[in-house]
Write a protein that holds these residues in place. Structure first.
Motif, PDB file in Angstrom:
ATOM      1  N   GLY A 104      39.243  20.478  40.336  1.00 30.58           N
ATOM      2  CA  GLY A 104      40.525  19.851  40.601  1.00 30.58           C
ATOM      3  C   GLY A 104      41.123  19.132  39.399  1.00 30.58           C
ATOM      4  N   THR A 131      40.138  25.186  39.897  1.00 31.86           N
ATOM      5  CA  THR A 131      40.113  25.341  41.352  1.00 31.86           C
ATOM      6  C   THR A 131      38.905  24.649  41.961  1.00 31.86           C
ATOM      7  OG1 THR A 131      39.138  27.488  40.940  1.00 31.86           O
ATOM      8  CG2 THR A 131      41.457  27.432  41.606  1.00 31.86           C
ATOM      9  N   VAL A 137      43.055  18.697  35.816  1.00 35.81           N
ATOM     10  CA  VAL A 137      44.093  19.427  35.070  1.00 35.81           C
ATOM     11  C   VAL A 137      43.440  20.079  33.853  1.00 35.81           C
ATOM     12  CG1 VAL A 137      46.192  19.203  33.713  1.00 35.81           C
ATOM     13  CG2 VAL A 137      45.936  17.895  35.821  1.00 35.81           C
ATOM     14  N   GLY A 171      42.728  17.481  44.330  1.00 35.91           N
ATOM     15  CA  GLY A 171      43.297  18.344  43.276  1.00 35.91           C
ATOM     16  C   GLY A 171      44.171  17.606  42.312  1.00 35.91           C
ATOM     17  N   CYS A 172      44.569  16.412  42.588  1.00 37.51           N
ATOM     18  CA  CYS A 172      45.322  15.698  41.570  1.00 37.51           C
ATOM     19  C   CYS A 172      44.779  14.298  41.468  1.00 37.51           C
ATOM     20  CB  CYS A 172      46.800  15.670  41.917  1.00 37.51           C
ATOM     21  SG  CYS A 172      47.776  15.089  40.539  1.00 37.51           S
ATOM     22  N   CYS A 226      45.299  23.319  37.447  1.00 37.18           N
ATOM     23  CA  CYS A 226      44.049  22.598  37.597  1.00 37.18           C
ATOM     24  C   CYS A 226      42.903  23.584  37.812  1.00 37.18           C
ATOM     25  CB  CYS A 226      44.126  21.677  38.815  1.00 37.18           C
ATOM     26  SG  CYS A 226      45.446  20.466  38.679  1.00 37.18           S
ATOM     27  N   HIS A 257      51.116  16.015  44.385  1.00 44.84           N
ATOM     28  CA  HIS A 257      50.328  17.223  44.086  1.00 44.84           C
ATOM     29  C   HIS A 257      50.621  17.752  42.694  1.00 44.84           C
ATOM     30  CE1 HIS A 257      49.004  17.041  48.137  1.00 44.84           C
ATOM     31  NE2 HIS A 257      50.254  17.122  48.606  1.00 44.84           N
ATOM     32  N   CYS A 270      48.998  19.326  40.617  1.00 41.18           N
ATOM     33  CA  CYS A 270      48.519  20.666  40.274  1.00 41.18           C
ATOM     34  C   CYS A 270      49.559  21.735  40.594  1.00 41.18           C
ATOM     35  CB  CYS A 270      47.222  20.988  41.007  1.00 41.18           C
ATOM     36  SG  CYS A 270      45.875  19.921  40.475  1.00 41.18           S
ATOM     37  N   THR A 271      50.534  21.370  41.426  1.00 41.16           N
ATOM     38  CA  THR A 271      51.564  22.360  41.762  1.00 41.16           C
ATOM     39  C   THR A 271      52.792  22.189  40.879  1.00 41.16           C
ATOM     40  OG1 THR A 271      52.575  20.898  43.399  1.00 41.16           O
ATOM     41  CG2 THR A 271      50.814  22.366  44.172  1.00 41.16           C
TER      42      THR A 271
END
Ligand SMILES: *[C@@H]1O[C@H](CO)[C@@H](O)[C@H](O)[C@H]1NC(C)=O
Ligand SMILES: *[C@@H]1O[C@H](CO)[C@@H](O)[C@H](O)[C@H]1NC(C)=O
Ligand SMILES: *[C@@H]1O[C@H](CO)[C@@H](O)[C@H](O)[C@H]1NC(C)=O
Ligand SMILES: *[C@@H]1O[C@H](CO)[C@@H](O)[C@H](O)[C@H]1NC(C)=O
Ligand SMILES: *[C@@H]1O[C@H](CO)[C@@H](O)[C@H](O)[C@H]1NC(C)=O
Ligand SMILES: *[C@@H]1O[C@H](CO)[C@@H](O)[C@H](O)[C@H]1NC(C)=O
Ligand SMILES: *[C@@H]1O[C@H](CO)[C@@H](O)[C@H](O)[C@H]1NC(C)=O
Ligand SMILES: *[C@@H]1O[C@H](CO)[C@@H](O)[C@H](O)[C@H]1NC(C)=O
Ligand SMILES: *[C@@H]1O[C@H](CO)[C@@H](O)[C@H](O)[C@H]1NC(C)=O
Ligand SMILES: *[C@@H]1O[C@H](CO)[C@@H](O)[C@H](O)[C@H]1NC(C)=O
Length: 878
Positions: A72, A69, A74, A28-29, A67, A58, A60-61
């Motif tokens: 992943g 889903t 941005v 995800g990142c 991001c 992370h 995305c947080t």
């Protein structure tokens, strides 16, 4: 067994899901994207640590980052500053490494401060960008043409995206953004983009186009084809300078729901009937243009209208009664036009949703039955200058939501109905009933618990003042009525005007409890007694104090010096006596001081000086002030009215009087006229006063005991319109420099001891319309050039035995120049020297001539013998 193996495989399965999920988060990142974000973070100032969550892996947080889903990547960077300016990110350098966010679809940097840096070109390389909001970012320079590469963009918000020093050179790049639905260019400088329309017209999907205040001065009157005719719903072209008629193509954009064309210099040309093709129009804003024509034939077709603002135009005719059909109409603004005619109940028949009714400043008569029950509940009612009277409009009693009610100058007469003070008691904040002939008493206690402004000026209200006012009330204006009695204790009031009433008591100390007071006008009453000592101690916020034209007496209390915010002190025409307190020196903000027509004594040097540099108006006339005119006055940079007439001032006119810089300037503009005083609405009076003074520059020192000569520097006061030095003991010649006072309209030098000839330079004063030189010792021929020829009244010159020539009947026997020369010599050259000249002449012309002269001219004979004595004395001393 089976059971346990099932259980363990379930466990494995769960573990697998968990592991998979963990892998997704790790994916995800992307490292590159995280690095890019960190580079971005490193390049901005973040005074309030808004990016504090941008740590760890992370990304995305992280706050403002989102991001996709599934992939992943941005896709969104939302750094909009929703707080005050202190929370803005400050652009220092914007790093192109941000380009690593190649999947970015949504970028919002609005309300951050990038004023130091240029709008980065690389924004144009985010190929997938759909939403770009740079509102209020104030980048420097222009807009990079590469933005034209963003072919997926459907929102582009550039509201104040450039600082005010930057301008846009071209909008050609816009035409490639064919997906664009929302375009906001507000407040950019597009003066250099005359073909803006052709770029915009290439956007067939456009729904919202905002271009207010972008400096446009061209708009095509007609075009071959408008591309966005079926998509555009909002068009805002307000605050531009089109100087044209309304363009015809507007009426083809039939999808419009909101049209803003106000304040854009549209003129002439009636609103064409084709406006009715805008069948979805809900808001039409065309105020402050110069549109003409009437409202018939189109307005009643605009059934969808909710807001109609045509204020401040040149519309005429009458309001068609069919407007009553517009059942969705909520706000109707027609103020400041030339609309006439009669309005009746029919006009409002189906206007059940109407909340705002603004007909101010037309010549409309409202003829409405006393039993009418309106179908609406108004919140804002401005019917100033409409004829509503003679009776008070009864229909108002059914209006229970009114917040502002303006019925000034509505020709209402008779007694105020009792129900009035009960209506809308919980909603009304502004009430203006001024300039009517309404009678009656005010309630002792007001039920209007939200009232902030109450203006009942110029009516026939009577009786005592209300004992208690709502604590919300800031401004109370009751001037020009028949109120009597005592001033109550009103602890929260800020502005009170009670001028021109019938108050005839003492100025009670209850006003000392009006501790928030900023503006107090009690002028033109019959108040007597002294100013309470506590006034200066208690009213710390006071800026405007007008007690003029009363019968107040005693000394001006020294506590007046505590009023350090005072801007205006008006005490004229009372019976104040004694000396002015020295503490007045502390009122360093004073710009207006008027103590005229009292019995004040003493030297003004004691209380006026360096500290009153702000003074614009100083009037002390008709008192018993004495001593010299302090030279410090000539240092006052703002002074434009100095009136010391009718006192006992002595000594000479300060020789540097020509330094008064405002009087030197012929400019009409004065700083204080635009100076926004915070004296609330009543400050309008103040600025009116300020601005009406703007054209007056006057110096009046008449009727004192001034002596000496008129300083030559007076000729530097080129802006002066009135100069009055009459009734003093001024001597010497009228300085030739007086011709430098180019703006002079009135000049009075009468009743002095001025001598010599009238300077020819006076004839250069083109604006002069009043002149008085009577009762001096002026001599010689009256100059006759230009402006002076218009003064044919001989009394202007009377009481000067040696003047000659028109308009007085004594003719000058010799040639003008010869005569003048002789006159000059007579006055300039001492008698004894004249005697010498004659003596020389005498030797030349013969002894008898000399003796003849000596015999005839008594004065010269004395001079001759005096000279002999003189020579004798000198010899004796030696
Ligand atoms: C971006 O900034 C970082 C340091 O913050 C620097 O190392 C890098 O070279 C910059 N990249 C570009 C393309 O300017
Ligand atoms: C852009 O951002 C501002 C707030 O920062 C917001 O008011 C505005 O509606 C946004 N523009 C668009 C088109 O969403
Ligand atoms: C983006 O636009 C520029 C001109 O503004 C152009 O030179 C460039 O080729 C474009 N790039 C892409 C990828 O379209
Ligand atoms: C807009 O830009 C032009 C130069 O292109 C400049 O002359 C003008 O003063 C600017 N307008 C404003 C309001 O700054
Ligand atoms: C209308 O839009 C289309 C597509 O964007 C463009 O090709 C055409 O030139 C536009 N018409 C005008 C008059 O600009
Ligand atoms: C406006 O509409 C009319 C017909 O409704 C059409 O004839 C005309 O060409 C249109 N004008 C423009 C500029 O689109
Ligand atoms: C009035 O407004 C309502 C929604 O509030 C809408 O449904 C109705 O169509 C409107 N009437 C007209 C004539 O536009
Ligand atoms: C007001 O509405 C009613 C019913 O909808 C209608 O009969 C009447 O004609 C309307 N009045 C006006 C002036 O439009
Ligand atoms: C005048 O002002 C000074 C300082 O601002 C202060 O100390 C003094 O008490 C004031 N005097 C009066 C009478 O207000
Ligand atoms: C009087 O003045 C005129 C011109 O102003 C001149 O022509 C004439 O000679 C003068 N006469 C005498 C006596 O000086």
């Amino acid at each position: 067994m089976a059971f346990s193996s099932f259980f363990s495989s379930l466990l494995l399965c769960l573990l697998g899901i968990l592991l998979l999920h963990g892998a997704a988060v790790a994916r995800g990142c992307f490292i590159m994207e995280r690095e890019a974000l960190l580079d971005f973070k490193a390049g901005v100032g973040d005074p309030r640590n808004r990016l504090s969550s941008w740590t760890g892996h992370h990304c995305c947080t992280w706050k403002g980052v989102a991001c996709d889903t599934t992939t992943g990547h941005v896709v969104m960077l939302d750094l909009r500053n929703t707080n005050t300016y202190e929370w803005a990110l400050r652009g220092e350098r914007m790093n192109s490494s941000l380009l690593a966010l190649s999947h970015l679809e949504h970028l919002d940097l609005s309300f951050n401060d990038f004023s130091g840096i240029r709008m980065p070109e690389f924004i144009g390389s985010f190929k997938k960008l759909r939403y770009l909001n740079l509102s209020s970012t104030q980048f420097m320079g222009g807009i990079p043409a590469r933005l034209g590469n963003l072919s997926s963009l459907y929102v582009l918000d550039l509201y104040v995206a450039l600082d005010f020093a930057s301008h846009v050179g071209s909008l050609d790049w816009l035409s490639h953004l064919t997906s664009l639905k929302h375009l906001d260019l507000s407040w950019l400088n597009l003066t250099d983009v005359p073909d803006w329309f052709s770029s915009v017209n290439m956007l067939p999907s456009l729904r919202v186009l905002r271009m207010p205040s972008v400096g446009l001065d061209t708009i095509p009157a007609s075009v071959v084809h408008v591309n966005f005719t079926s998509s555009l719903t909002v068009l805002d072209l307000s605050f531009n300078n089109f100087h044209s008629t309304l363009p015809k193509w507007l009426w083809n954009v039939t999808s419009l729901t909101h049209l803003y064309l106000h304040n854009s210099w549209f003129y002439g040309g009636t609103v064409p009937r084709s406006i009715v093709d805008l069948r979805r129009l809900e808001e039409l804003h065309m105020w402050r243009n110069q549109l003409i024509g009437n409202l018939s034939g189109w307005l009643d077709q605009m059934m969808t209208l909710i807001v109609l603002d045509l204020g401040s135009n040149l519309f005429n005719g009458s309001l068609p009664s069919s407007i009553g059909k517009l059942s969705n109409l909520t706000e109707l603004y027609l103020s400041g036009n030339h609309i006439g005619g009669v309005i009746s109940e029919v006009h409002f028949e189906n206007l059940t949703r109407l909340q705002v009714l603004d007909l101010n400043g037309n010549s409309i008569t409202m003829s409405i039955g006393q039993s009418w029950v309106p179908p609406f509940q108004l919140r804002f009612v401005d019917l100033n200058n409409c004829q509503l009277g003679p009776q008070f409009p009864e229909w108002l009693q059914f209006q229970t939501q009114i917040e502002a009610l303006y019925l000034a100058d509505c020709k209402i007469t008779g007694t105020m109905p009792a129900w009035f003070w009960n209506i809308s008691s919980s909603t009304i904040t502004d009430l203006d009933l001024s300039n009517n002939q309404i009678e009656g008493k005010l309630p002792s206690f007001f039920k209007f618990i939200k009232l902030e402004i109450l203006n009942l000026d110029s009516n026939r209200f009577e009786g005592p003042l209300p004992i208690m006012l709502p604590s919300t009330l800031d401004i109370l204006s009751l001037s020009n009525n028949f109120f009597i009695g005592q001033l109550p204790t009103w602890p929260y009031i800020q502005s009170v005007s009670l001028s021109n009433n019938m108050f005839d008591g003492g100025l009670s100390s209850s006003i000392c409890q009006w501790t928030y007071l900023r503006y107090l006008d009690l002028s033109n009453n019959k108040l007597f007694g002294e100013i309470p000592y506590c006034l200066g101690e208690s009213l710390q916020y006071l800026q405007f104090l007008d007690l003029g034209n009363n019968h107040l007496s005693g000394e001006i209390p020294h506590t007046i010096g505590f009023l350090s915010r005072l801007l205006l002190l008006q005490l004229k025409n009372n019976k104040f006596s004694g000396e002015v307190p020295l503490t007045l020196k502390n009122c360093t903000n004073l710009w207006f001081l008027d103590l005229a027509q009292n019995n004040l004594v003493g030297s003004i040097t004691l209380w006026i000086g360096e500290n009153q540099q702000q003074l614009v108006v100083l009037r002390l006339r008709s008192n018993i002030f004495s001593g010299v005119i302090p030279w410090q006055l000539t240092q006052f940079q703002q002074l434009q009215i100095l009136d010391l007439a009718n006192n006992n001032f002595s000594g000479s006119i300060p020789h540097n009087i020509g330094n008064l810089s405002t009087m030197r300037s012929t400019s009409q503009y004065l700083q204080f006229c635009s100076y926004e005083s915070d004296v609330l609405t009543k400050g309008q009076d103040l600025s009116y006063l300020q601005c009406s003074l703007q054209h007056m520059k006057s110096l009046d020192l008449s009727n004192n005991s001034l002596n000496g000569e008129i300083p030559k520097g007076i000729g530097d006061l080129a802006g002066l319109k009135n100069l009055n030095l009459s009734r003093n003991y001024l001597q010497g010649k009228i300085p030739w420099e007086i011709g430098g006072i180019k703006s002079l309209e009135s000049l009075d030098l009468s009743i002095n001891d001025l001598s010599g000839s009238i300077p020819e330079s006076l004839s250069a004063l083109y604006s002069l319309s009043y002149l008085n030189l009577s009762y001096n010792n002026l001599s010689g021929m009256i100059p006759s050039g230009r402006q002076l020829q218009t003064f044919i009244d001989p009394s202007i010159y009377m009481g000067n035995a040696d003047l000659c020539g028109p308009p007085i009947s004594i003719s000058c026997s010799n040639n003008k120049t010869a005569q003048n020369i002789i006159e000059e010599y007579r006055k300039e050259i001492p008698e004894w020297l004249w005697f010498y000249i004659s003596m020389v002449l005498g030797y030349v012309m013969g002894f008898w001539t000399f003796c003849g002269i000596l015999f005839l001219k008594d004065a010269w004979r004395h001079a001759y013998f005096n000279m002999i004595d003189d020579i004798y004395d000198r010899f004796w001393v030696q």
